[in-house]
Each structure stands twice: as C-alpha cells, then as structure tokens.
Write a protein that holds these residues in place. Structure first.
Motif, short mmCIF file in Angstrom:
data_model
loop_
_atom_site.label_atom_id
_atom_site.label_comp_id
_atom_site.label_asym_id
_atom_site.label_seq_id
_atom_site.Cartn_x
_atom_site.Cartn_y
_atom_site.Cartn_z
N GLU A 154 10.32 -0.08 -7.10
CA GLU A 154 10.00 1.14 -7.16
C GLU A 154 8.67 1.60 -6.56
O GLU A 154 7.82 0.91 -7.29
N LYS A 155 8.24 2.68 -6.03
CA LYS A 155 6.87 2.79 -5.59
C LYS A 155 5.93 3.00 -6.58
O LYS A 155 4.79 2.35 -6.74
N GLU A 156 6.31 3.74 -7.88
CA GLU A 156 5.53 3.75 -8.80
C GLU A 156 4.93 2.63 -9.55
O GLU A 156 3.64 2.37 -10.22
N ILE A 157 6.24 1.76 -9.79
CA ILE A 157 5.88 0.50 -10.55
C ILE A 157 5.08 -0.33 -9.48
O ILE A 157 4.18 -1.00 -10.20
N LEU A 158 5.06 -0.33 -8.33
CA LEU A 158 4.18 -1.21 -7.57
C LEU A 158 2.95 -0.64 -7.35
O LEU A 158 1.92 -1.49 -7.38
N LEU A 159 2.83 0.51 -7.54
CA LEU A 159 1.13 1.06 -7.66
C LEU A 159 0.77 0.59 -8.81
O LEU A 159 -0.57 0.52 -9.01
N MET A 160 1.66 0.56 -9.93
CA MET A 160 0.93 0.20 -11.33
C MET A 160 0.65 -1.12 -11.34
O MET A 160 -0.40 -1.79 -11.76
N GLN A 161 1.49 -2.11 -10.70
CA GLN A 161 1.05 -3.69 -10.26
C GLN A 161 -0.13 -3.86 -9.75
O GLN A 161 -0.89 -4.57 -10.17
N ALA A 162 -0.48 -2.88 -8.67
CA ALA A 162 -1.54 -2.99 -7.75
C ALA A 162 -2.73 -2.76 -8.59
O ALA A 162 -3.50 -3.42 -8.41
N ASP A 163 -2.61 -1.68 -9.45
CA ASP A 163 -3.59 -1.28 -10.01
C ASP A 163 -4.15 -2.31 -11.15
O ASP A 163 -5.25 -2.76 -11.37
N ALA A 164 -3.18 -2.70 -11.94
CA ALA A 164 -3.33 -3.92 -12.77
C ALA A 164 -3.83 -5.19 -12.17
O ALA A 164 -4.62 -5.98 -12.87
N ALA A 165 -3.66 -5.44 -10.94
CA ALA A 165 -4.20 -6.67 -10.36
C ALA A 165 -5.65 -6.43 -9.67
O ALA A 165 -6.11 -7.39 -9.08
N GLY A 166 -6.21 -5.16 -9.83
CA GLY A 166 -7.39 -4.71 -9.27
C GLY A 166 -7.46 -4.48 -7.92
O GLY A 166 -8.14 -4.46 -7.17
N LYS A 167 -6.00 -4.05 -7.15
CA LYS A 167 -6.06 -4.01 -5.74
C LYS A 167 -6.10 -2.56 -5.42
O LYS A 167 -5.70 -1.78 -6.28
N GLN A 168 -6.74 -2.32 -4.46
CA GLN A 168 -7.07 -0.88 -3.86
C GLN A 168 -6.10 -0.53 -2.92
O GLN A 168 -5.50 -1.29 -2.00
N VAL A 169 -5.26 0.70 -3.14
CA VAL A 169 -4.46 1.14 -2.04
C VAL A 169 -5.34 1.60 -0.86
O VAL A 169 -6.09 2.42 -1.00
N ILE A 170 -4.63 1.14 0.18
CA ILE A 170 -5.22 1.58 1.55
C ILE A 170 -4.63 2.97 2.04
O ILE A 170 -3.69 2.79 2.57
N LYS A 171 -5.20 3.95 1.50
CA LYS A 171 -4.44 5.18 1.81
C LYS A 171 -4.49 5.37 3.23
O LYS A 171 -3.27 6.18 3.56
N LYS A 172 -5.33 5.18 4.15
CA LYS A 172 -4.93 5.27 5.48
C LYS A 172 -3.80 4.81 6.05
O LYS A 172 -3.03 5.37 7.09
N LEU A 173 -3.29 3.55 5.42
CA LEU A 173 -1.99 2.72 5.90
C LEU A 173 -0.89 3.52 5.18
O LEU A 173 0.29 3.39 5.67
N SER A 174 -0.96 3.84 3.74
CA SER A 174 -0.08 4.14 2.87
C SER A 174 0.52 5.40 2.82
O SER A 174 0.59 5.93 1.84
#
Length: 184
Positions: A154-174
C-alpha cells in the motif's frame, strides 16, 4: 480506496532489466511483429541519468511503468469504458473485450507505457500483476528484482517505510502511484 504501489529505491536499482524480462515472460509480451511494431514490447522500461565527469561519474537507474494514476488520463480518453480503476486496489485495468482499438489511451498516457497490438486491435499495459496480487503475491518485477530495489504494498505504508529508512521521496518522479526514493 487503498492504492497498491511499487516503491523504486534508486540506491539499489542497477538497471539490470531483470524486471523487464520477468514481466515480458509472465505477460507473454513476445509478439515482436504486432505489439509495438519495430520495438520490443514491454510494460516496464529502465531509464538512467549520468552525472559528473570521469572518473567521478555517478549514474542513477530507475524503472518506468504504468503509474496507476489517480486521475487516469487513459481512462478519460476511452469512450468505450474499457479502462477502469479498481476500487479495492487502485490498479488501473483494461478490459480487452471492450477495447475498440481507437488508440486514444496510448495518446493520452503521459508516461508512454501503453502497448498496442495491431494484429488484434487492442491496447494493453501493466496491471501490477493483478492475477498475482489478488492472491497475496508480489508482482513478478518485484519478486525477481536482484537487488531488492522494488517493494510492493500500500502506498501509505511504503511511504512510511521510506521515511523510517531515511529515504527521500523524489517528488519529480513520484507524481502518481509509483514511488521513487533515494538517500539524500
């Protein structure tokens, strides 16, 4: 509605294209003569960008696939109602029986990921392996990714996983339902 999505980790993607081969095999995209004549038919493609000068060259690779858009420009272009967004999963699905082959969806897709079979006159594209995910399995591209650069859920869970891993969402692509992340 939940939105099932794929998270692409640019720190892990090496551009090997194993996902493309797995997808083509799973979906039988082998008709070189009629699916996208002059090209190899695909639901996924790998793009890359290089920065720097030798010997300090850095390259990012990422997978481009159907974004399962929130506002579905392909569906808006389809007068036959052959394209729908599944309310349970958020996956954009094509109904081959309703498709009249007008090609409007191909023209409307901003990501250029819709294929067209000229022989049988129908459009088709990635359905996030709907046949697999509705049975609790990952899409084949995620399952076969050699570097675990692709994660499904699920998108919301993936976003939480990325945040917990210190990853930055690349908004231009996402901009839609496929999430691209990278370590800042």
């Amino acid at each position: 509605m939940k939105q099932l999505s794929i998270m692409v980790d640019l720190d892990r993607c090496i551009g090997c294209k194993t996902c493309i081969v797995a997808c083509r095999n799973h979906h039988g995209l082998i008709d070189h003569e009629y699916d996208m004549p002059g090209e190899i038919p695909y639901y996924l493609r790998v793009e890359s960008k290089s920065e720097g000068k030798f010997p300090e060259i850095k390259e990012d690779s990422w997978v481009v696939m159907c974004q399962h858009c929130k506002k579905t420009p392909c569906a808006k272009g389809c007068e036959e109602g052959a394209i729908t967004k599944d309310v349970q999963t958020g996956i954009v699905l094509f109904d081959r029986e309703k498709c009249t082959g007008c090609g409007e969806c191909v023209e409307k897709c901003p990501y250029k990921v819709i294929q067209f079979n000229e022989k049988e006159n129908y459009a088709h594209k990635c359905n996030l392996c709907y046949d697999r995910v509705t049975h609790g399995l990952d899409p084949v591209c995620v399952e076969t990714c050699l570097t675990n650069a692709l994660t499904f859920g699920e998108k919301e869970i993936l976003l939480m996983q990325a945040d917990a891993a210190g990853k930055q969402v690349i908004k231009k692509l996402s901009a839609q339902s496929i999430v691209y992340v990278k370590t800042p």
